[in-house]
Design a protein around this motif. Structure first.
Motif, PDB file in Angstrom:
ATOM      1  N   ARG A  15       0.840  -1.211   0.000  1.00 24.70           N
ATOM      2  CA  ARG A  15       0.000   0.000   0.000  1.00 24.70           C
ATOM      3  C   ARG A  15       0.866   1.249   0.000  1.00 24.70           C
ATOM      4  NH1 ARG A  15      -2.765  -2.792   4.170  1.00 24.70           N
ATOM      5  NH2 ARG A  15      -4.700  -3.760   3.417  1.00 24.70           N
ATOM      6  N   LYS A  16       1.885   1.266   0.833  1.00 20.22           N
ATOM      7  CA  LYS A  16       2.771   2.431   0.917  1.00 20.22           C
ATOM      8  C   LYS A  16       3.515   2.647  -0.400  1.00 20.22           C
ATOM      9  CE  LYS A  16       3.490   1.941   5.902  1.00 20.22           C
ATOM     10  NZ  LYS A  16       4.464   1.591   6.970  1.00 20.22           N
ATOM     11  N   ARG A  17       3.957   1.553  -1.033  1.00 20.75           N
ATOM     12  CA  ARG A  17       4.671   1.697  -2.299  1.00 20.75           C
ATOM     13  C   ARG A  17       3.735   2.212  -3.393  1.00 20.75           C
ATOM     14  NH1 ARG A  17       9.522   2.778  -1.758  1.00 20.75           N
ATOM     15  NH2 ARG A  17      10.003   2.140  -3.908  1.00 20.75           N
ATOM     16  N   LEU A  18       2.500   1.745  -3.424  1.00 27.26           N
ATOM     17  CA  LEU A  18       1.542   2.253  -4.399  1.00 27.26           C
ATOM     18  C   LEU A  18       1.323   3.754  -4.237  1.00 27.26           C
ATOM     19  CD1 LEU A  18      -1.265  -0.489  -4.571  1.00 27.26           C
ATOM     20  CD2 LEU A  18       0.218   0.231  -6.434  1.00 27.26           C
ATOM     21  N   ASN A  19       1.318   4.212  -3.005  1.00 27.91           N
ATOM     22  CA  ASN A  19       1.108   5.641  -2.742  1.00 27.91           C
ATOM     23  C   ASN A  19       2.255   6.502  -3.252  1.00 27.91           C
ATOM     24  OD1 ASN A  19      -1.393   5.282  -1.523  1.00 27.91           O
ATOM     25  ND2 ASN A  19      -0.523   5.062   0.531  1.00 27.91           N
ATOM     26  N   CYS A  20       3.417   5.909  -3.434  1.00 33.80           N
ATOM     27  CA  CYS A  20       4.565   6.657  -3.958  1.00 33.80           C
ATOM     28  C   CYS A  20       4.421   6.930  -5.455  1.00 33.80           C
ATOM     29  CB  CYS A  20       5.867   5.886  -3.710  1.00 33.80           C
ATOM     30  SG  CYS A  20       6.314   5.713  -1.972  1.00 33.80           S
ATOM     31  N   TYR A  21       3.663   6.101  -6.131  1.00 31.02           N
ATOM     32  CA  TYR A  21       3.496   6.204  -7.584  1.00 31.02           C
ATOM     33  C   TYR A  21       2.059   6.660  -7.860  1.00 31.02           C
ATOM     34  CZ  TYR A  21       7.679   3.169  -7.768  1.00 31.02           C
ATOM     35  OH  TYR A  21       8.929   2.612  -7.623  1.00 31.02           O
ATOM     36  N   LYS A  22       1.831   7.946  -7.763  1.00 27.26           N
ATOM     37  CA  LYS A  22       0.472   8.480  -7.743  1.00 27.26           C
ATOM     38  C   LYS A  22      -0.306   8.194  -9.016  1.00 27.26           C
ATOM     39  CE  LYS A  22       0.904  10.403  -3.665  1.00 27.26           C
ATOM     40  NZ  LYS A  22       0.148   9.890  -2.500  1.00 27.26           N
ATOM     41  N   ASN A  23       0.329   8.286 -10.162  1.00 27.26           N
ATOM     42  CA  ASN A  23      -0.405   8.259 -11.422  1.00 27.26           C
ATOM     43  C   ASN A  23      -0.348   6.925 -12.147  1.00 27.26           C
ATOM     44  OD1 ASN A  23      -1.076  11.048 -11.178  1.00 27.26           O
ATOM     45  ND2 ASN A  23       1.008  11.559 -11.838  1.00 27.26           N
ATOM     46  N   ALA A  24       0.135   5.896 -11.499  1.00 22.14           N
ATOM     47  CA  ALA A  24       0.302   4.602 -12.164  1.00 22.14           C
ATOM     48  C   ALA A  24      -0.847   3.656 -11.827  1.00 22.14           C
ATOM     49  CB  ALA A  24       1.623   3.971 -11.761  1.00 22.14           C
ATOM     50  N   ASP A  25      -1.260   2.878 -12.817  1.00 22.91           N
ATOM     51  CA  ASP A  25      -2.251   1.822 -12.583  1.00 22.91           C
ATOM     52  C   ASP A  25      -1.585   0.553 -12.062  1.00 22.91           C
ATOM     53  OD1 ASP A  25      -4.484   3.339 -13.771  1.00 22.91           O
ATOM     54  OD2 ASP A  25      -3.355   3.069 -15.633  1.00 22.91           O
ATOM     55  N   ILE A  26      -0.359   0.325 -12.517  1.00 26.34           N
ATOM     56  CA  ILE A  26       0.413  -0.853 -12.106  1.00 26.34           C
ATOM     57  C   ILE A  26       1.815  -0.396 -11.734  1.00 26.34           C
ATOM     58  CG2 ILE A  26       1.351  -3.091 -12.820  1.00 26.34           C
ATOM     59  CD1 ILE A  26      -0.921  -3.236 -14.899  1.00 26.34           C
ATOM     60  N   VAL A  27       2.323  -0.889 -10.622  1.00 27.94           N
ATOM     61  CA  VAL A  27       3.686  -0.597 -10.182  1.00 27.94           C
ATOM     62  C   VAL A  27       4.461  -1.911 -10.142  1.00 27.94           C
ATOM     63  CG1 VAL A  27       5.133   0.214  -8.283  1.00 27.94           C
ATOM     64  CG2 VAL A  27       3.015   1.425  -8.853  1.00 27.94           C
ATOM     65  N   ILE A  28       5.634  -1.911 -10.763  1.00 27.73           N
ATOM     66  CA  ILE A  28       6.487  -3.104 -10.787  1.00 27.73           C
ATOM     67  C   ILE A  28       7.827  -2.742 -10.173  1.00 27.73           C
ATOM     68  CG2 ILE A  28       7.490  -4.928 -12.208  1.00 27.73           C
ATOM     69  CD1 ILE A  28       5.537  -4.117 -14.429  1.00 27.73           C
ATOM     70  N   VAL A  37       3.264  -5.105  -8.046  1.00 26.87           N
ATOM     71  CA  VAL A  37       3.931  -6.373  -8.356  1.00 26.87           C
ATOM     72  C   VAL A  37       5.374  -6.289  -7.882  1.00 26.87           C
ATOM     73  CG1 VAL A  37       4.603  -8.011 -10.152  1.00 26.87           C
ATOM     74  CG2 VAL A  37       2.489  -6.669 -10.404  1.00 26.87           C
ATOM     75  N   ASN A  38       5.745  -7.173  -6.978  1.00 25.02           N
ATOM     76  CA  ASN A  38       7.151  -7.278  -6.603  1.00 25.02           C
ATOM     77  C   ASN A  38       7.723  -8.524  -7.266  1.00 25.02           C
ATOM     78  OD1 ASN A  38       9.323  -8.248  -4.143  1.00 25.02           O
ATOM     79  ND2 ASN A  38       9.445  -6.183  -4.969  1.00 25.02           N
ATOM     80  N   ILE A  39       8.662  -8.302  -8.170  1.00 29.46           N
ATOM     81  CA  ILE A  39       9.262  -9.404  -8.929  1.00 29.46           C
ATOM     82  C   ILE A  39      10.080 -10.282  -7.985  1.00 29.46           C
ATOM     83  CG2 ILE A  39      10.762  -9.990 -10.870  1.00 29.46           C
ATOM     84  CD1 ILE A  39       8.219  -8.523 -11.672  1.00 29.46           C
ATOM     85  N   PRO A  40       9.949 -11.593  -8.073  1.00 30.16           N
ATOM     86  CA  PRO A  40      10.708 -12.465  -7.171  1.00 30.16           C
ATOM     87  C   PRO A  40      12.211 -12.378  -7.404  1.00 30.16           C
ATOM     88  CG  PRO A  40       9.650 -13.745  -8.895  1.00 30.16           C
ATOM     89  CD  PRO A  40       9.114 -12.353  -9.009  1.00 30.16           C
ATOM     90  N   SER A  41      12.948 -12.627  -6.359  1.00 31.88           N
ATOM     91  CA  SER A  41      14.403 -12.716  -6.477  1.00 31.88           C
ATOM     92  C   SER A  41      14.759 -14.056  -7.118  1.00 31.88           C
ATOM     93  CB  SER A  41      15.044 -12.611  -5.095  1.00 31.88           C
ATOM     94  OG  SER A  41      16.375 -13.067  -5.128  1.00 31.88           O
ATOM     95  N   LEU A  42      15.507 -13.984  -8.213  1.00 29.90           N
ATOM     96  CA  LEU A  42      15.864 -15.220  -8.909  1.00 29.90           C
ATOM     97  C   LEU A  42      16.695 -16.135  -8.025  1.00 29.90           C
ATOM     98  CD1 LEU A  42      15.584 -16.643 -11.696  1.00 29.90           C
ATOM     99  CD2 LEU A  42      17.808 -15.680 -12.289  1.00 29.90           C
ATOM    100  N   CYS A  43      17.561 -15.553  -7.187  1.00 30.36           N
ATOM    101  CA  CYS A  43      18.405 -16.421  -6.351  1.00 30.36           C
ATOM    102  C   CYS A  43      17.651 -16.935  -5.121  1.00 30.36           C
ATOM    103  CB  CYS A  43      19.691 -15.698  -5.940  1.00 30.36           C
ATOM    104  SG  CYS A  43      19.492 -14.333  -4.798  1.00 30.36           S
TER     105      CYS A  43
END
Length: 232
Positions: A178-191, A209-215
């Motif tokens: 939720r906090k990270r989404l609030n940083c990107y005010k105008n985006a529909d999707i945050v990666i 979306v938080n991309i998984p760590s490959l390792c």
């Protein structure tokens, strides 16, 4: 910076490639062998455990991976978002769209969705921003490389990184998202990458979306209209 995201794009984050974490090499070889066929390849930062164009030791150590990425970039659109472990990369990857921390987030479009993308270490306190400027300072890095006799500085960095524990699960991912989404005010999707969680969260028709760590997760993500994890 606006790009169009294509279906069958692949996202890889935080592979932290080193002697302990070889997953990136296996992943890239699968693309070379046409067992994975991405329309676009997004490298979301911290792909190497450490590298910069000024470091002769780490370039030599990682030259096989550097060459593989450059070879793939002849036929695939590769976008590389610099992280906090890999920066000053443009001369190493001449055909790759390299996006520095200062240029992040970048914005992409998919149908009517506006997508914001970054490694994840942005919207941070001033002292972290200052630290980032210092560690990316080209004259400083060139000087350190010039006094790195017998690679003693580089090997000390390498040994320190090899001892780090980087795979942890957040206790309350939803509150964090939720906090990270609030940083990107105008985006529909945050990666983002960086946080090593490999999870998604939606609220009010917005998606984080938080991309998984490959390792850590041995997993990357495929986008085909939705983001789906795929085991290596």
């Amino acid at each position: 910076m606006f790009l169009k995201i294509k279906e069958n794009s692949i996202f890889v984050a935080d592979s932290h490639f080193n002697d302990k974490n070889p997953e990136l090499l296996s992943f890239l070889n699968l693309i070379v062998e046409n067992k994975i066929k991405p329309s676009q390849l997004f490298l979301m930062g911290d792909i190497f455990d450490f590298i910069s164009e000024e470091s002769k030791y780490f370039i030599k150590k990682n030259i096989k991976i550097i060459n593989l990425i450059n070879e793939l970039s002849k036929n695939i659109e590769v976008i590389y978002l610099e992280g906090n472990h890999d920066y000053n990369l443009k001369t190493l990857f001449p055909r790759v769209l390299v996006v520095k921390r200062e240029q992040q987030p970048i914005y992409l479009q998919y149908k009517n969705n506006k997508i914001a993308m970054s490694h994840g270490d942005i919207f941070t306190p001033w002292h972290y921003n200052l630290y980032c400027k210092i560690i990316r300072n080209k004259p400083l890095l060139l000087f350190l490389n010039s006094i790195d006799f017998f690679s003693f500085i580089s090997k000390a960095i390498e040994n320190s990184l090899l001892k780090k524990t980087i795979c942890n699960e957040m206790k309350d991912f939803n509150s964090f998202a939720r906090k990270r989404l609030n940083c990107y005010k105008n985006a529909d999707i945050v990666i983002e990458g960086h946080f090593h969680q490999g999870k998604q969260f939606s609220k009010n028709n917005k998606l984080y979306v938080n991309i998984p760590s490959l390792c850590c997760n041995k997993e990357y993500m495929i986008f085909d209209g939705e983001f789906k994890g795929k085991k290596l």
